[in-house]
Write a protein that holds these residues in place. Sequence first.
Motif, PDB file in Angstrom:
ATOM      1  N   VAL A  12      38.440  80.453 -13.305  1.00 42.70           N
ATOM      2  CA  VAL A  12      38.982  80.061 -12.005  1.00 42.70           C
ATOM      3  C   VAL A  12      37.973  79.690 -10.995  1.00 42.70           C
ATOM      4  CG1 VAL A  12      41.279  81.123 -12.611  1.00 42.70           C
ATOM      5  CG2 VAL A  12      39.449  82.281 -11.462  1.00 42.70           C
ATOM      6  N   ALA A  13      36.864  79.250 -11.530  1.00 38.68           N
ATOM      7  CA  ALA A  13      35.656  79.170 -10.411  1.00 38.68           C
ATOM      8  C   ALA A  13      35.715  77.537 -10.155  1.00 38.68           C
ATOM      9  CB  ALA A  13      34.378  79.498 -11.024  1.00 38.68           C
ATOM     10  N   GLY A  14      36.418  76.632 -10.757  1.00 40.78           N
ATOM     11  CA  GLY A  14      35.975  75.196 -10.338  1.00 40.78           C
ATOM     12  C   GLY A  14      36.446  74.891  -8.864  1.00 40.78           C
ATOM     13  N   LEU A  15      36.193  73.500  -8.389  1.00 39.11           N
ATOM     14  CA  LEU A  15      36.140  73.077  -7.136  1.00 39.11           C
ATOM     15  C   LEU A  15      37.568  72.654  -6.891  1.00 39.11           C
ATOM     16  CD1 LEU A  15      32.765  71.536  -6.453  1.00 39.11           C
ATOM     17  CD2 LEU A  15      33.489  73.860  -5.721  1.00 39.11           C
ATOM     18  N   GLY A  16      38.256  72.096  -7.723  1.00 38.95           N
ATOM     19  CA  GLY A  16      39.538  71.522  -7.493  1.00 38.95           C
ATOM     20  C   GLY A  16      39.586  70.516  -6.725  1.00 38.95           C
ATOM     21  N   THR A  17      38.577  69.580  -6.754  1.00 39.46           N
ATOM     22  CA  THR A  17      38.385  68.481  -5.891  1.00 39.46           C
ATOM     23  C   THR A  17      39.572  67.465  -5.840  1.00 39.46           C
ATOM     24  OG1 THR A  17      37.215  67.320  -7.441  1.00 39.46           O
ATOM     25  CG2 THR A  17      35.851  68.414  -5.725  1.00 39.46           C
ATOM     26  N   ARG A  18      40.274  67.312  -7.077  1.00 38.19           N
ATOM     27  CA  ARG A  18      41.408  66.488  -7.122  1.00 38.19           C
ATOM     28  C   ARG A  18      42.471  66.860  -6.027  1.00 38.19           C
ATOM     29  NH1 ARG A  18      41.810  66.298 -13.305  1.00 38.19           N
ATOM     30  NH2 ARG A  18      40.654  68.378 -12.843  1.00 38.19           N
ATOM     31  N   PHE A  19      42.564  68.183  -5.563  1.00 39.27           N
ATOM     32  CA  PHE A  19      43.598  68.726  -4.765  1.00 39.27           C
ATOM     33  C   PHE A  19      43.086  68.731  -3.341  1.00 39.27           C
ATOM     34  CE2 PHE A  19      46.088  69.637  -8.746  1.00 39.27           C
ATOM     35  CZ  PHE A  19      47.295  68.885  -8.172  1.00 39.27           C
ATOM     36  N   LEU A  20      41.805  68.299  -2.770  1.00 39.34           N
ATOM     37  CA  LEU A  20      41.546  68.347  -1.482  1.00 39.34           C
ATOM     38  C   LEU A  20      42.351  67.662  -0.621  1.00 39.34           C
ATOM     39  CD1 LEU A  20      37.587  68.266  -2.110  1.00 39.34           C
ATOM     40  CD2 LEU A  20      38.759  70.435  -1.077  1.00 39.34           C
ATOM     41  N   PRO A  21      42.430  67.791   0.697  1.00 42.66           N
ATOM     42  CA  PRO A  21      42.011  69.156   1.314  1.00 42.66           C
ATOM     43  C   PRO A  21      42.951  70.552   1.054  1.00 42.66           C
ATOM     44  CG  PRO A  21      43.441  67.940   2.721  1.00 42.66           C
ATOM     45  CD  PRO A  21      43.486  67.094   1.431  1.00 42.66           C
ATOM     46  N   ALA A  22      43.982  70.560   0.190  1.00 40.99           N
ATOM     47  CA  ALA A  22      44.427  71.699  -0.170  1.00 40.99           C
ATOM     48  C   ALA A  22      43.793  72.854  -0.559  1.00 40.99           C
ATOM     49  CB  ALA A  22      45.764  71.516  -1.002  1.00 40.99           C
ATOM     50  N   THR A  23      42.826  72.616  -1.559  1.00 42.93           N
ATOM     51  CA  THR A  23      41.851  73.411  -2.210  1.00 42.93           C
ATOM     52  C   THR A  23      40.657  73.946  -1.347  1.00 42.93           C
ATOM     53  OG1 THR A  23      41.013  71.460  -3.439  1.00 42.93           O
ATOM     54  CG2 THR A  23      42.690  72.907  -4.700  1.00 42.93           C
ATOM     55  N   LYS A  24      40.791  73.494  -0.127  1.00 45.07           N
ATOM     56  CA  LYS A  24      39.589  73.935   0.878  1.00 45.07           C
ATOM     57  C   LYS A  24      39.607  75.413   0.964  1.00 45.07           C
ATOM     58  CE  LYS A  24      38.048  72.082   4.860  1.00 45.07           C
ATOM     59  NZ  LYS A  24      38.333  71.594   6.148  1.00 45.07           N
ATOM     60  N   SER A  25      40.961  75.783   1.109  1.00 44.25           N
ATOM     61  CA  SER A  25      41.255  77.196   1.543  1.00 44.25           C
ATOM     62  C   SER A  25      42.172  77.887   0.225  1.00 44.25           C
ATOM     63  CB  SER A  25      41.970  77.545   2.746  1.00 44.25           C
ATOM     64  OG  SER A  25      43.210  76.770   3.041  1.00 44.25           O
ATOM     65  N   VAL A  26      42.858  77.102  -0.435  1.00 42.31           N
ATOM     66  CA  VAL A  26      43.798  77.473  -1.663  1.00 42.31           C
ATOM     67  C   VAL A  26      43.206  77.147  -2.841  1.00 42.31           C
ATOM     68  CG1 VAL A  26      46.095  77.896  -2.412  1.00 42.31           C
ATOM     69  CG2 VAL A  26      45.699  77.392  -0.068  1.00 42.31           C
TER      70      VAL A  26
END
Length: 288
Positions: A12-26
Amino acid sequence: MSYSVKKAVFPVAGLGTRFLPATKSVPKELLPVIDKPLLQYAIEEACAAGIEEFIFVTGPGKSSIEEYLGASPELLSALRNGGKNDVARRLENALLPEDKVFFAFQEHPLGLGHAILCARELVGNEPFAVLLVDDFIHSEVPCLGQLVEVFSKTGGNVLAIEEVPVSEVYRYGVLDPGARNDNLVKINGLVEKPNPEDAPSNLTVVGRYILTPDVFAYLADQREGAGGEIQLTDALARMIGSYPFHGLLFEGERFDCGNKFGLLEATISTALGDPDLRDWLTNRFRDL
Ligand code: UTP
Protein backbone atom coordinates in the motif's frame (compact mmCIF):
# COMPACT_ATOMS: atom_id res chain seq x y z
CA MET A 1 0.45 -33.31 0.47
CA SER A 2 -1.80 -30.35 1.28
CA TYR A 3 -0.49 -26.77 1.44
CA SER A 4 -1.91 -23.83 3.43
CA VAL A 5 -1.44 -20.05 3.55
CA LYS A 6 -1.53 -18.07 6.77
CA LYS A 7 0.14 -14.75 5.90
CA ALA A 8 -0.91 -12.03 3.48
CA VAL A 9 1.01 -9.01 2.19
CA PHE A 10 -0.85 -5.83 1.26
CA PRO A 11 1.44 -3.46 -0.68
CA VAL A 12 0.00 0.00 0.00
CA ALA A 13 2.99 2.26 -0.57
CA GLY A 14 2.24 3.50 -4.11
CA LEU A 15 1.67 7.16 -4.94
CA GLY A 16 -1.84 6.77 -6.37
CA THR A 17 -1.11 9.45 -8.95
CA ARG A 18 -4.23 8.66 -10.97
CA PHE A 19 -6.35 9.89 -8.08
CA LEU A 20 -4.56 13.17 -7.42
CA PRO A 21 -5.40 15.54 -5.87
CA ALA A 22 -7.51 13.25 -3.60
CA THR A 23 -4.47 11.07 -2.88
CA LYS A 24 -2.41 14.04 -1.69
CA SER A 25 -3.81 13.34 1.77
CA VAL A 26 -5.96 10.20 1.44
CA PRO A 27 -4.13 7.06 0.29
CA LYS A 28 -5.75 5.38 -2.71
CA GLU A 29 -6.19 2.27 -0.59
CA LEU A 30 -8.49 4.16 1.79
CA LEU A 31 -10.79 5.52 -0.92
CA PRO A 32 -14.27 4.17 -0.21
CA VAL A 33 -16.66 2.04 -2.19
CA ILE A 34 -19.89 3.33 -0.59
CA ASP A 35 -18.84 3.45 3.09
CA LYS A 36 -15.89 1.04 3.35
CA PRO A 37 -12.32 1.66 2.18
CA LEU A 38 -10.92 -0.56 -0.58
CA LEU A 39 -8.42 -1.81 2.01
CA GLN A 40 -11.20 -3.08 4.28
CA TYR A 41 -12.81 -5.15 1.50
CA ALA A 42 -9.44 -6.82 0.83
CA ILE A 43 -8.86 -7.48 4.54
CA GLU A 44 -12.27 -9.14 4.78
CA GLU A 45 -11.48 -11.24 1.70
CA ALA A 46 -8.21 -12.36 3.31
CA CYS A 47 -9.95 -13.22 6.61
CA ALA A 48 -12.53 -15.29 4.71
CA ALA A 49 -9.65 -17.16 3.03
CA GLY A 50 -8.20 -18.18 6.40
CA ILE A 51 -5.37 -15.61 6.57
CA GLU A 52 -4.14 -15.11 10.14
CA GLU A 53 -1.30 -12.57 9.80
CA PHE A 54 -1.60 -9.31 7.91
CA ILE A 55 1.49 -7.49 6.63
CA PHE A 56 1.06 -3.97 5.27
CA VAL A 57 3.86 -2.40 3.23
CA THR A 58 3.38 1.33 3.73
CA GLY A 59 5.49 4.28 2.68
CA PRO A 60 5.99 7.99 3.33
CA GLY A 61 2.72 9.88 3.68
CA LYS A 62 0.77 6.71 4.40
CA SER A 63 0.45 7.00 8.19
CA SER A 64 -3.35 7.21 7.88
CA ILE A 65 -3.29 3.53 6.88
CA GLU A 66 -1.69 2.67 10.24
CA GLU A 67 -4.24 4.90 11.96
CA TYR A 68 -7.07 3.18 10.10
CA LEU A 69 -5.83 -0.24 11.23
CA GLY A 70 -5.40 0.81 14.86
CA ALA A 71 -7.91 0.85 17.69
CA SER A 72 -9.86 4.09 18.24
CA PRO A 73 -10.96 4.07 21.90
CA GLU A 74 -12.02 7.75 21.96
CA LEU A 75 -14.20 7.31 18.90
CA LEU A 76 -15.75 4.13 20.32
CA SER A 77 -16.59 5.74 23.63
CA ALA A 78 -18.00 8.84 21.87
CA LEU A 79 -20.23 6.57 19.79
CA ARG A 80 -21.37 4.60 22.83
CA ASN A 81 -22.00 7.76 24.85
CA GLY A 82 -24.11 9.00 21.95
CA GLY A 83 -26.16 5.80 21.93
CA LYS A 84 -24.65 4.58 18.66
CA ASN A 85 -23.80 1.13 19.92
CA ASP A 86 -24.49 -0.60 16.62
CA VAL A 87 -21.99 1.62 14.79
CA ALA A 88 -19.43 1.04 17.56
CA ARG A 89 -19.94 -2.71 17.25
CA ARG A 90 -19.43 -2.56 13.46
CA LEU A 91 -16.16 -0.70 13.96
CA GLU A 92 -14.96 -3.19 16.57
CA ASN A 93 -15.86 -6.17 14.40
CA ALA A 94 -13.83 -4.74 11.52
CA LEU A 95 -10.70 -4.35 13.65
CA LEU A 96 -7.90 -6.87 13.18
CA PRO A 97 -6.26 -8.20 16.38
CA GLU A 98 -3.30 -5.95 17.19
CA ASP A 99 -0.84 -8.85 17.44
CA LYS A 100 -1.76 -10.07 13.95
CA VAL A 101 -0.97 -6.80 12.17
CA PHE A 102 2.55 -6.04 10.95
CA PHE A 103 4.10 -3.17 9.02
CA ALA A 104 7.00 -3.02 6.61
CA PHE A 105 8.20 0.27 5.15
CA GLN A 106 9.05 1.02 1.52
CA GLU A 107 11.12 4.19 1.54
CA HIS A 108 10.60 4.93 -2.17
CA PRO A 109 7.90 3.53 -4.47
CA LEU A 110 10.28 1.56 -6.67
CA GLY A 111 7.61 -0.84 -7.90
CA LEU A 112 5.34 -3.65 -6.77
CA GLY A 113 8.15 -6.22 -6.79
CA HIS A 114 10.24 -4.01 -4.53
CA ALA A 115 7.28 -3.41 -2.18
CA ILE A 116 6.87 -7.16 -1.72
CA LEU A 117 10.58 -7.60 -1.14
CA CYS A 118 10.23 -5.14 1.78
CA ALA A 119 8.01 -7.74 3.52
CA ARG A 120 10.65 -10.49 3.30
CA GLU A 121 11.61 -10.61 6.99
CA LEU A 122 8.00 -10.59 8.13
CA VAL A 123 6.93 -13.35 5.75
CA GLY A 124 9.86 -15.63 6.50
CA ASN A 125 10.06 -19.00 4.85
CA GLU A 126 6.46 -19.87 4.14
CA PRO A 127 4.01 -19.44 1.25
CA PHE A 128 2.08 -16.18 1.40
CA ALA A 129 -0.73 -14.31 -0.31
CA VAL A 130 -0.50 -10.88 -1.96
CA LEU A 131 -3.57 -8.68 -2.36
CA LEU A 132 -3.59 -5.49 -4.43
CA VAL A 133 -6.46 -3.69 -2.83
CA ASP A 134 -7.28 -1.55 -5.85
CA ASP A 135 -8.41 -4.73 -7.61
CA PHE A 136 -11.89 -4.88 -6.11
CA ILE A 137 -13.61 -8.21 -6.72
CA HIS A 138 -17.24 -9.28 -6.46
CA SER A 139 -17.60 -13.05 -6.23
CA GLU A 140 -19.60 -15.69 -4.38
CA VAL A 141 -16.51 -17.37 -2.96
CA PRO A 142 -13.94 -14.66 -2.17
CA CYS A 143 -11.27 -14.66 -4.88
CA LEU A 144 -8.36 -15.34 -2.51
CA GLY A 145 -10.31 -18.29 -1.07
CA GLN A 146 -10.56 -19.73 -4.60
CA LEU A 147 -6.77 -19.44 -4.96
CA VAL A 148 -6.14 -21.02 -1.55
CA GLU A 149 -8.28 -23.98 -2.58
CA VAL A 150 -6.24 -24.50 -5.76
CA PHE A 151 -2.95 -23.92 -3.95
CA SER A 152 -3.79 -26.61 -1.37
CA LYS A 153 -3.47 -29.09 -4.24
CA THR A 154 -0.85 -27.56 -6.54
CA GLY A 155 1.56 -25.69 -4.24
CA GLY A 156 4.00 -23.37 -6.03
CA ASN A 157 2.77 -20.03 -7.37
CA VAL A 158 -0.95 -19.49 -8.06
CA LEU A 159 -2.20 -16.28 -9.67
CA ALA A 160 -5.73 -15.01 -10.25
CA ILE A 161 -6.19 -14.40 -13.96
CA GLU A 162 -8.87 -13.11 -16.32
CA GLU A 163 -9.46 -12.53 -20.00
CA VAL A 164 -9.39 -8.94 -21.26
CA PRO A 165 -9.86 -7.47 -24.76
CA VAL A 166 -6.57 -7.75 -26.70
CA SER A 167 -6.43 -3.96 -27.00
CA GLU A 168 -6.15 -3.74 -23.18
CA VAL A 169 -3.25 -6.13 -22.56
CA TYR A 170 -0.66 -3.33 -22.50
CA ARG A 171 -1.91 -2.40 -19.00
CA TYR A 172 -1.28 -5.81 -17.40
CA GLY A 173 0.99 -8.78 -16.75
CA VAL A 174 0.11 -11.23 -19.55
CA LEU A 175 0.38 -15.05 -19.59
CA ASP A 176 1.85 -17.39 -22.10
CA PRO A 177 -0.66 -20.15 -21.31
CA GLY A 178 0.09 -23.86 -21.29
CA ALA A 179 -2.29 -26.77 -20.72
CA ARG A 180 -5.71 -25.85 -19.39
CA ASN A 181 -7.77 -27.99 -17.02
CA ASP A 182 -11.19 -26.41 -16.59
CA ASN A 183 -10.42 -22.99 -15.02
CA LEU A 184 -6.83 -23.80 -14.15
CA VAL A 185 -4.15 -22.76 -16.65
CA LYS A 186 -0.53 -23.80 -16.53
CA ILE A 187 1.71 -20.77 -16.96
CA ASN A 188 4.56 -21.14 -19.46
CA GLY A 189 5.57 -17.49 -19.55
CA LEU A 190 4.73 -14.02 -18.23
CA VAL A 191 5.34 -10.60 -19.70
CA GLU A 192 4.58 -7.22 -18.11
CA LYS A 193 2.66 -4.63 -20.12
CA PRO A 194 3.37 -5.95 -23.65
CA ASN A 195 2.23 -4.25 -26.83
CA PRO A 196 -0.96 -5.98 -28.02
CA GLU A 197 0.85 -7.30 -31.14
CA ASP A 198 3.58 -8.94 -28.99
CA ALA A 199 1.29 -10.33 -26.27
CA PRO A 200 1.31 -14.14 -25.95
CA SER A 201 -2.43 -14.16 -25.06
CA ASN A 202 -5.21 -12.00 -23.66
CA LEU A 203 -5.06 -13.73 -20.26
CA THR A 204 -3.91 -11.23 -17.66
CA VAL A 205 -2.85 -11.28 -14.03
CA VAL A 206 -5.26 -9.87 -11.44
CA GLY A 207 -4.07 -8.52 -8.06
CA ARG A 208 -4.39 -11.74 -6.06
CA TYR A 209 -1.41 -14.09 -5.75
CA ILE A 210 -0.19 -16.99 -3.68
CA LEU A 211 3.58 -17.17 -3.82
CA THR A 212 6.33 -19.42 -2.61
CA PRO A 213 8.86 -17.57 -0.38
CA ASP A 214 11.57 -18.40 -2.92
CA VAL A 215 10.23 -15.40 -4.87
CA PHE A 216 12.20 -13.12 -2.50
CA ALA A 217 15.54 -14.39 -3.83
CA TYR A 218 14.39 -13.55 -7.37
CA LEU A 219 13.09 -10.13 -6.31
CA ALA A 220 16.34 -9.33 -4.53
CA ASP A 221 18.31 -9.27 -7.80
CA GLN A 222 15.51 -8.19 -10.10
CA ARG A 223 16.39 -5.32 -12.43
CA GLU A 224 14.02 -2.50 -13.31
CA GLY A 225 11.45 -3.39 -15.94
CA ALA A 226 8.42 -1.69 -17.51
CA GLY A 227 8.02 1.92 -16.32
CA GLY A 228 11.47 1.82 -14.67
CA GLU A 229 9.94 -0.16 -11.76
CA ILE A 230 10.98 -3.42 -10.11
CA GLN A 231 8.17 -5.58 -11.41
CA LEU A 232 6.80 -8.62 -9.60
CA THR A 233 5.85 -10.11 -12.98
CA ASP A 234 9.49 -10.09 -14.14
CA ALA A 235 10.68 -11.96 -11.03
CA LEU A 236 7.82 -14.45 -11.38
CA ALA A 237 8.66 -15.00 -15.05
CA ARG A 238 12.15 -16.15 -14.01
CA MET A 239 10.66 -18.77 -11.68
CA ILE A 240 8.70 -20.54 -14.42
CA GLY A 241 10.01 -24.05 -14.99
CA SER A 242 11.46 -24.36 -11.49
CA TYR A 243 8.16 -24.31 -9.55
CA PRO A 244 4.55 -25.40 -10.12
CA PHE A 245 2.98 -22.30 -11.69
CA HIS A 246 -0.73 -21.86 -12.35
CA GLY A 247 -3.29 -19.21 -13.16
CA LEU A 248 -6.89 -19.55 -12.00
CA LEU A 249 -9.68 -18.05 -14.10
CA PHE A 250 -11.50 -17.13 -10.91
CA GLU A 251 -15.27 -16.92 -10.62
CA GLY A 252 -16.28 -13.29 -10.11
CA GLU A 253 -16.00 -9.78 -11.49
CA ARG A 254 -13.01 -7.50 -11.02
CA PHE A 255 -13.13 -3.71 -10.96
CA ASP A 256 -9.88 -1.82 -11.47
CA CYS A 257 -10.24 0.77 -8.72
CA GLY A 258 -6.80 2.15 -9.54
CA ASN A 259 -8.60 4.51 -11.92
CA LYS A 260 -11.75 6.60 -11.64
CA PHE A 261 -13.81 4.58 -14.13
CA GLY A 262 -13.25 1.35 -12.19
CA LEU A 263 -13.94 2.96 -8.82
CA LEU A 264 -17.17 4.45 -10.14
CA GLU A 265 -18.21 1.12 -11.66
CA ALA A 266 -17.41 -0.74 -8.42
CA THR A 267 -19.46 1.78 -6.46
CA ILE A 268 -22.48 1.49 -8.78
CA SER A 269 -22.25 -2.30 -8.92
CA THR A 270 -22.01 -2.54 -5.11
CA ALA A 271 -24.96 -0.16 -4.69
CA LEU A 272 -27.04 -2.20 -7.14
CA GLY A 273 -26.34 -5.30 -5.04
CA ASP A 274 -27.51 -3.57 -1.84
CA PRO A 275 -31.27 -3.79 -1.20
CA ASP A 276 -31.18 -0.46 0.69
CA LEU A 277 -29.53 1.41 -2.18
CA ARG A 278 -30.68 -0.33 -5.36
CA ASP A 279 -34.12 1.26 -5.81
CA TRP A 280 -32.93 4.68 -4.72
CA LEU A 281 -30.06 4.54 -7.22
CA THR A 282 -32.13 3.36 -10.17
CA ASN A 283 -34.74 6.05 -9.48
CA ARG A 284 -32.07 8.74 -9.23
CA PHE A 285 -30.52 7.60 -12.51
CA ARG A 286 -33.94 7.84 -14.14
CA ASP A 287 -34.42 11.38 -12.79
CA LEU A 288 -30.97 12.52 -13.82
P1 UTP B 1 -0.44 0.61 -8.63
O1 UTP B 1 0.57 0.78 -9.67
O2 UTP B 1 -1.84 0.36 -9.04
O3 UTP B 1 -0.48 1.84 -7.62
O4 UTP B 1 0.06 -0.54 -7.66
P2 UTP B 1 0.13 3.29 -7.71
O5 UTP B 1 1.50 3.26 -8.29
O6 UTP B 1 -0.02 3.85 -6.34
O7 UTP B 1 -0.91 4.01 -8.66
P3 UTP B 1 -0.70 5.17 -9.76
O8 UTP B 1 -0.32 4.44 -11.03
O9 UTP B 1 0.36 6.11 -9.28
O10 UTP B 1 -2.06 5.81 -9.87
C1 UTP B 1 -0.79 -1.55 -7.12
C2 UTP B 1 -0.61 -1.58 -5.60
O11 UTP B 1 0.77 -1.74 -5.27
C3 UTP B 1 1.18 -0.73 -4.37
C4 UTP B 1 0.17 0.42 -4.53
O12 UTP B 1 0.05 1.13 -3.29
C5 UTP B 1 -1.11 -0.30 -4.93
O13 UTP B 1 -1.89 -0.63 -3.80
N1 UTP B 1 2.57 -0.31 -4.69
C6 UTP B 1 2.91 0.02 -5.96
C7 UTP B 1 3.49 -0.23 -3.66
O14 UTP B 1 3.18 -0.55 -2.48
N2 UTP B 1 4.77 0.19 -3.94
C8 UTP B 1 5.14 0.52 -5.20
O15 UTP B 1 6.33 0.88 -5.39
C9 UTP B 1 4.21 0.42 -6.22
